[in-house]
Design a protein around this motif. Structure first.
Motif, PDB file in Angstrom:
ATOM      1  N   ARG A   2      97.701  32.019  32.207  1.00 45.61           N
ATOM      2  CA  ARG A   2      97.341  32.171  30.337  1.00 45.61           C
ATOM      3  C   ARG A   2      98.060  32.558  29.316  1.00 45.61           C
ATOM      4  O   ARG A   2      98.578  32.534  29.422  1.00 45.61           O
ATOM      5  CB  ARG A   2      96.245  32.540  29.919  1.00 45.61           C
ATOM      6  CG  ARG A   2      95.105  32.723  28.236  1.00 45.61           C
ATOM      7  CD  ARG A   2      94.328  33.208  28.051  1.00 45.61           C
ATOM      8  NE  ARG A   2      94.801  34.808  29.030  1.00 45.61           N
ATOM      9  CZ  ARG A   2      94.238  35.491  29.662  1.00 45.61           C
ATOM     10  NH1 ARG A   2      93.019  35.131  30.250  1.00 45.61           N
ATOM     11  NH2 ARG A   2      93.831  36.382  29.284  1.00 45.61           N
ATOM     12  N   ASN A   3      98.824  33.940  30.511  1.00 44.46           N
ATOM     13  CA  ASN A   3      99.790  34.568  29.972  1.00 44.46           C
ATOM     14  C   ASN A   3     101.139  33.923  29.716  1.00 44.46           C
ATOM     15  O   ASN A   3     101.888  34.011  28.496  1.00 44.46           O
ATOM     16  CB  ASN A   3      99.432  36.438  29.746  1.00 44.46           C
ATOM     17  CG  ASN A   3      98.777  37.434  30.090  1.00 44.46           C
ATOM     18  OD1 ASN A   3      97.437  36.248  29.000  1.00 44.46           O
ATOM     19  ND2 ASN A   3      98.177  38.194  30.737  1.00 44.46           N
TER      20      ASN A   3
ATOM     21  N   ILE B  80      90.340  32.400  22.940  1.00 40.02           N
ATOM     22  CA  ILE B  80      91.180  30.750  23.909  1.00 40.02           C
ATOM     23  C   ILE B  80      91.079  30.563  25.050  1.00 40.02           C
ATOM     24  O   ILE B  80      91.164  29.132  24.963  1.00 40.02           O
ATOM     25  CB  ILE B  80      92.718  32.268  23.837  1.00 40.02           C
ATOM     26  CG1 ILE B  80      93.250  32.844  22.377  1.00 40.02           C
ATOM     27  CG2 ILE B  80      93.968  31.204  24.004  1.00 40.02           C
ATOM     28  CD1 ILE B  80      94.112  33.831  22.788  1.00 40.02           C
TER      29      ILE B  80
ATOM     30  N   HIS C 229      91.568  36.760  23.585  1.00 43.22           N
ATOM     31  CA  HIS C 229      92.128  35.777  24.620  1.00 43.22           C
ATOM     32  C   HIS C 229      90.855  34.659  25.502  1.00 43.22           C
ATOM     33  O   HIS C 229      90.540  34.007  26.237  1.00 43.22           O
ATOM     34  CB  HIS C 229      92.322  36.878  25.969  1.00 43.22           C
ATOM     35  CG  HIS C 229      91.776  38.141  26.523  1.00 43.22           C
ATOM     36  ND1 HIS C 229      92.387  38.842  26.104  1.00 43.22           N
ATOM     37  CD2 HIS C 229      91.428  37.855  27.018  1.00 43.22           C
ATOM     38  CE1 HIS C 229      91.293  39.295  26.708  1.00 43.22           C
ATOM     39  NE2 HIS C 229      90.606  39.232  27.783  1.00 43.22           N
TER      40      HIS C 229
ATOM     41  N   ILE D 279     101.291  31.379  27.136  1.00 44.82           N
ATOM     42  CA  ILE D 279     100.932  32.277  25.706  1.00 44.82           C
ATOM     43  C   ILE D 279     103.030  32.648  25.446  1.00 44.82           C
ATOM     44  O   ILE D 279     103.125  33.309  24.385  1.00 44.82           O
ATOM     45  CB  ILE D 279      99.782  33.966  25.658  1.00 44.82           C
ATOM     46  CG1 ILE D 279      98.368  32.888  25.508  1.00 44.82           C
ATOM     47  CG2 ILE D 279     100.976  34.445  24.470  1.00 44.82           C
ATOM     48  CD1 ILE D 279      97.548  33.869  26.235  1.00 44.82           C
ATOM     49  N   SER D 280     103.303  33.365  27.185  1.00 47.29           N
ATOM     50  CA  SER D 280     104.995  34.137  26.401  1.00 47.29           C
ATOM     51  C   SER D 280     105.651  32.644  26.735  1.00 47.29           C
ATOM     52  O   SER D 280     106.295  32.372  25.567  1.00 47.29           O
ATOM     53  CB  SER D 280     105.156  34.407  27.985  1.00 47.29           C
ATOM     54  OG  SER D 280     106.264  34.903  28.071  1.00 47.29           O
TER      55      SER D 280
ATOM     56  N   LEU E 265      97.912  25.642  20.900  1.00 40.42           N
ATOM     57  CA  LEU E 265      97.313  27.220  21.539  1.00 40.42           C
ATOM     58  C   LEU E 265      98.004  27.473  19.739  1.00 40.42           C
ATOM     59  O   LEU E 265      96.935  27.380  19.283  1.00 40.42           O
ATOM     60  CB  LEU E 265      98.004  27.947  22.247  1.00 40.42           C
ATOM     61  CG  LEU E 265      98.350  29.758  22.214  1.00 40.42           C
ATOM     62  CD1 LEU E 265      96.987  29.966  22.450  1.00 40.42           C
ATOM     63  CD2 LEU E 265      99.260  30.394  23.039  1.00 40.42           C
TER      64      LEU E 265
ATOM     65  N   THR F  98     104.905  30.080  24.716  1.00 38.98           N
ATOM     66  CA  THR F  98     105.157  29.911  23.431  1.00 38.98           C
ATOM     67  C   THR F  98     105.823  30.570  21.847  1.00 38.98           C
ATOM     68  O   THR F  98     106.312  30.712  20.958  1.00 38.98           O
ATOM     69  CB  THR F  98     103.452  29.537  22.595  1.00 38.98           C
ATOM     70  OG1 THR F  98     102.608  28.603  23.360  1.00 38.98           O
ATOM     71  CG2 THR F  98     102.807  29.574  21.265  1.00 38.98           C
ATOM     72  N   ARG F  99     105.107  32.049  22.584  1.00 37.11           N
ATOM     73  CA  ARG F  99     105.943  32.995  21.606  1.00 37.11           C
ATOM     74  C   ARG F  99     107.286  33.019  21.740  1.00 37.11           C
ATOM     75  O   ARG F  99     108.314  32.853  20.344  1.00 37.11           O
ATOM     76  CB  ARG F  99     105.748  34.167  22.039  1.00 37.11           C
ATOM     77  CG  ARG F  99     106.162  35.223  21.681  1.00 37.11           C
ATOM     78  CD  ARG F  99     106.042  36.683  22.452  1.00 37.11           C
ATOM     79  NE  ARG F  99     104.347  37.572  21.764  1.00 37.11           N
ATOM     80  CZ  ARG F  99     102.980  36.672  23.050  1.00 37.11           C
ATOM     81  NH1 ARG F  99     104.017  37.705  24.420  1.00 37.11           N
ATOM     82  NH2 ARG F  99     102.200  37.386  22.507  1.00 37.11           N
TER      83      ARG F  99
ATOM     84  N   ARG G 294     101.462  39.700  19.768  1.00 35.31           N
ATOM     85  CA  ARG G 294     101.106  39.975  21.273  1.00 35.31           C
ATOM     86  C   ARG G 294      99.859  39.887  20.245  1.00 35.31           C
ATOM     87  O   ARG G 294      99.341  40.870  19.753  1.00 35.31           O
ATOM     88  CB  ARG G 294     101.624  41.271  22.177  1.00 35.31           C
ATOM     89  CG  ARG G 294     103.149  41.058  22.855  1.00 35.31           C
ATOM     90  CD  ARG G 294     103.151  42.634  23.303  1.00 35.31           C
ATOM     91  NE  ARG G 294     104.530  42.087  24.152  1.00 35.31           N
ATOM     92  CZ  ARG G 294     104.584  41.145  25.242  1.00 35.31           C
ATOM     93  NH1 ARG G 294     103.616  40.491  26.022  1.00 35.31           N
ATOM     94  NH2 ARG G 294     105.714  40.871  25.460  1.00 35.31           N
TER      95      ARG G 294
ATOM     96  N   PHE H  68     104.296  35.045  17.204  1.00 35.49           N
ATOM     97  CA  PHE H  68     103.492  34.661  17.473  1.00 35.49           C
ATOM     98  C   PHE H  68     102.892  36.699  18.169  1.00 35.49           C
ATOM     99  O   PHE H  68     103.516  37.147  19.283  1.00 35.49           O
ATOM    100  CB  PHE H  68     103.341  33.749  18.744  1.00 35.49           C
ATOM    101  CG  PHE H  68     102.458  33.859  19.880  1.00 35.49           C
ATOM    102  CD1 PHE H  68     101.226  34.317  19.107  1.00 35.49           C
ATOM    103  CD2 PHE H  68     102.262  33.424  20.912  1.00 35.49           C
ATOM    104  CE1 PHE H  68     100.331  34.152  19.968  1.00 35.49           C
ATOM    105  CE2 PHE H  68     101.307  32.895  21.381  1.00 35.49           C
ATOM    106  CZ  PHE H  68     100.210  33.117  20.814  1.00 35.49           C
TER     107      PHE H  68
END
Length: 89
Positions: free
Chosen positions: A58-59, A43, A40, A62-63, A28, A65-66, A81, A79
């Motif tokens: 997906r979210n 992605i 998105h 991402i969360s 990502l 990873t953040r 939003r 990272f």
């Protein structure tokens, strides 16, 4: 810092991530480093072509990873939003 030549490495990630989730996070971050401003849709198409994962799945990735990347000296997440366009699967 994203090092893309040779073995892909994300330097400076301050948080923790489960080892079984790290490769997806590296993918990502690498994708976004090469495609700044990707939404998105892009992605989803790039990282999971042909798969119909849910928005929540997906979210969650991402969360994670953040959290793994952490924050800069000013407390801003490295990272940011992605703007919600109302799209969902």
């Amino acid at each position: 810092m994203v090092l893309l030549l040779g073995r892909v490495v994300i330097e400076g990630a301050a948080g923790r991530i489960d080892s079984n989730r790290q490769s997806a996070a590296v993918e990502l971050v690498s994708y976004l480093a090469l495609n700044p401003g990707a939404d998105h849709h892009a992605i989803d198409n790039a990282l999971r072509p042909g798969r119909l994962d849910s928005k929540q799945m997906r979210n969650a990735g991402i969360s994670r990873t953040r959290s793994w990347l952490g924050k800069d000296a000013d407390g801003e997440a490295f990272f940011l939003r992605i703007q919600d366009t109302g799209y969902s699967r």
